[in-house]
Design a protein around this motif. Sequence first.
Motif, mmCIF file in Angstrom:
data_model
loop_
_atom_site.group_PDB
_atom_site.id
_atom_site.type_symbol
_atom_site.label_atom_id
_atom_site.label_comp_id
_atom_site.label_asym_id
_atom_site.label_seq_id
_atom_site.Cartn_x
_atom_site.Cartn_y
_atom_site.Cartn_z
ATOM 1 N N ILE A 131 0.836 -1.210 0.000
ATOM 2 C CA ILE A 131 0.000 0.000 0.000
ATOM 3 C C ILE A 131 0.865 1.253 0.000
ATOM 4 N N THR B 248 -5.441 5.819 -2.087
ATOM 5 C CA THR B 248 -4.406 4.888 -1.618
ATOM 6 C C THR B 248 -4.911 3.837 -0.633
ATOM 7 N N LEU C 92 -6.612 0.466 -1.779
ATOM 8 C CA LEU C 92 -5.841 -0.628 -2.370
ATOM 9 C C LEU C 92 -5.824 -1.860 -1.463
#
Length: 415
Positions: free
Chosen positions: A160, A187, A190
């Motif tokens: 990540i 982000t 993910l």
Amino acid sequence: MNNFTLFLKDFFKNKGLMVFSSMLIEKLVGLINVIFVVRMISEKDYGTITLIASLFGVLITMNGFGTIQGLLRYGSLEKEAKDKTILANFIFKEGLKRHLLLMLLFVFCSIFYELKYENIWVIIVFFLIRMLGVYFYSFILSYYRIQYQNNKFSIISIFINCFGVLISIFLTYYTGTMGYLISLAITPWLALFFYKKEIYLPMSLPSLDFEIKEFWNYCLNSSFTYLFSETLFMIDVFLIGYFLNEEAVANYKVAIILPMNLMFIPLIFIQTDLPKIISNSSNKSYLKFYIHNYYKIFIPLTIIILIIGYFIKDWILQFVFGNEYQENGWIFFIILFSVCCNMCLRNLYGNLLSAIGYVKQNTIISIISIILMVLLSLITIPFFGIIGLAISLALTFISMGICSAFIFRSYLMKI
């Protein structure tokens, strides 16, 4: 020395090196990202984003109103892997409902910034998307931790953070501030690539060794503890923004980035060993063993950090962030000193208090620290500016650590 060797063996056995790698990479890529972003967007834009990011950082500590912390503690106490999964399934759904309320609270608190800063709602929306993603990300990480799968926990974290910083650099480079906000929003999502299907399947709650009321009480108090602790980092930014301006916010935030990132070092050990500490929370010999060997590492380490920090304070910020931040060397060193004190006191004993279930005591310490921080800041900022705030934060950190250590020592004497 034999005890210290055993301490290190336990650390490596629990995949401590993987946890170390994941947390080191998280801090390094986060630092790289900040350095890049500070150079790519305007000082004013960075200062405005920092205001919302600070509010976000405070409220996200209440992730699901403490259900993430509750999962970690009570999931670690469960003996069977199946019961851990069933408990996680129950906590996930209940925590998500509460997390949606937290998102509404974030929107409500953000209204106050609208009174002073124009066009800030775009930033708020992106952080709202990020807030929901962080719930999934944190829950998935905690699920693997209670299953003692530190390898999987570390792999997810590394993926990540590395992929996230690449997205951030790419989007910020080509689209500026908007690209940076987009990368922040997407982000944490993910993590869904690593979800376990059984977490979301309908399951009945297992027979547990604790009352549900006890569980929610722990969760709520844990969320308040983390909220009040993190509020310290919002108060300083808020007070600078109130007394000074966005440029001062940016200067202060840049000056404390490097020292604050060192706080991950003690968390390497604590995060690796926390499930085991929880399961041994009534074992006086183990707790004393852990504390003594922790100090064998961190007392020499903090001394080395302070010596190096003193000699590099006058050029490190200019070298890393640019000439406009070169006048903040003493702020850097004061915060570095407070962080080192934190490593030896609050970081250790605050987490130990949570592990033994003393969340109410942690909450009280956090509330008192906020009052102390505000009072000190109101006195020092008008006279000394940003340096006054740094001194206030350092004194508050040290006071919190001493109180935490005293309470935990009292607990040790009772068992």
